[in-house]
Design a protein around this motif. Structure first.
Motif, PDB file in Angstrom:
ATOM      1  N   CYS A  21       0.786  -1.133  -0.125  1.00 44.09           N
ATOM      2  CA  CYS A  21      -0.028   0.138   0.109  1.00 44.09           C
ATOM      3  C   CYS A  21       0.895   1.267   0.045  1.00 44.09           C
ATOM      4  CB  CYS A  21      -0.822   0.143   1.180  1.00 44.09           C
ATOM      5  SG  CYS A  21      -1.817   1.335   1.342  1.00 44.09           S
ATOM      6  N   GLU A  22       0.865   2.049  -1.124  1.00 42.96           N
ATOM      7  CA  GLU A  22       1.670   3.340  -1.133  1.00 42.96           C
ATOM      8  C   GLU A  22       0.523   4.530  -1.310  1.00 42.96           C
ATOM      9  OE1 GLU A  22       4.152   2.785  -4.302  1.00 42.96           O
ATOM     10  OE2 GLU A  22       5.381   0.918  -3.590  1.00 42.96           O
ATOM     11  N   LYS A  23       1.141   5.526  -0.996  1.00 44.56           N
ATOM     12  CA  LYS A  23       0.341   6.971  -1.095  1.00 44.56           C
ATOM     13  C   LYS A  23       0.486   7.526  -2.325  1.00 44.56           C
ATOM     14  CE  LYS A  23       0.328  11.471   0.623  1.00 44.56           C
ATOM     15  NZ  LYS A  23       0.932  12.535   1.882  1.00 44.56           N
ATOM     16  N   SER A  24      -0.741   7.876  -2.927  1.00 48.13           N
ATOM     17  CA  SER A  24      -0.828   8.312  -4.163  1.00 48.13           C
ATOM     18  C   SER A  24      -0.920   9.801  -4.397  1.00 48.13           C
ATOM     19  CB  SER A  24      -2.251   7.617  -4.631  1.00 48.13           C
ATOM     20  OG  SER A  24      -2.501   8.032  -6.027  1.00 48.13           O
ATOM     21  N   THR A  25      -0.795  10.283  -5.637  1.00 48.36           N
ATOM     22  CA  THR A  25      -0.882  11.679  -5.762  1.00 48.36           C
ATOM     23  C   THR A  25      -2.446  11.780  -6.348  1.00 48.36           C
ATOM     24  OG1 THR A  25       0.254  11.251  -7.929  1.00 48.36           O
ATOM     25  CG2 THR A  25       1.241  12.039  -5.958  1.00 48.36           C
ATOM     26  N   ASP A  26      -3.559  11.318  -5.982  1.00 47.17           N
ATOM     27  CA  ASP A  26      -4.640  11.457  -6.550  1.00 47.17           C
ATOM     28  C   ASP A  26      -4.966  10.812  -8.245  1.00 47.17           C
ATOM     29  OD1 ASP A  26      -7.506  11.909  -6.382  1.00 47.17           O
ATOM     30  OD2 ASP A  26      -7.218  13.908  -7.432  1.00 47.17           O
ATOM     31  N   SER A  27      -4.178   9.749  -8.272  1.00 45.65           N
ATOM     32  CA  SER A  27      -4.157   9.101  -9.689  1.00 45.65           C
ATOM     33  C   SER A  27      -3.730   7.730  -9.081  1.00 45.65           C
ATOM     34  CB  SER A  27      -2.641   9.572 -10.202  1.00 45.65           C
ATOM     35  OG  SER A  27      -2.607   8.703 -11.478  1.00 45.65           O
ATOM     36  N   CYS A  28      -4.454   6.832 -10.425  1.00 44.62           N
ATOM     37  CA  CYS A  28      -4.333   5.402 -10.065  1.00 44.62           C
ATOM     38  C   CYS A  28      -3.081   4.896 -10.664  1.00 44.62           C
ATOM     39  CB  CYS A  28      -5.447   4.685 -10.558  1.00 44.62           C
ATOM     40  SG  CYS A  28      -6.859   5.111  -9.711  1.00 44.62           S
TER      41      CYS A  28
END
Length: 69
Positions: A21-28
């Protein structure tokens, strides 16, 4: 099955595959499920890997699930 929310940085088994699980920048982009995560399959993915959108996660953070090699 109880829905599990994975913490950022946490690796977990999803069937025979290990995901992180990794932090995203509002993108898939980069998510293991990016190509199949739509409509009917979304609920199944949530059951297997947990929520990914900030609006439904307890930590209010968008995440992606990246395959661990």
């Amino acid at each position: 099955m109880e829905r599990k929310e994975h913490k950022i940085g946490e690796a977990f088994q999803c069937g025979f595959i290990t995901l992180k699980c990794e932090k995203s920048t509002d993108s898939c982009d980069g998510c293991f499920f990016n190509d199949v995560c739509s409509g009917e399959l979304y609920d199944e993915i949530i059951e297997m890997a947990g929520p990914c959108f900030d609006s439904i996660r307890e930590d209010q953070t968008d995440v992606i699930f990246r395959k661990v090699k």
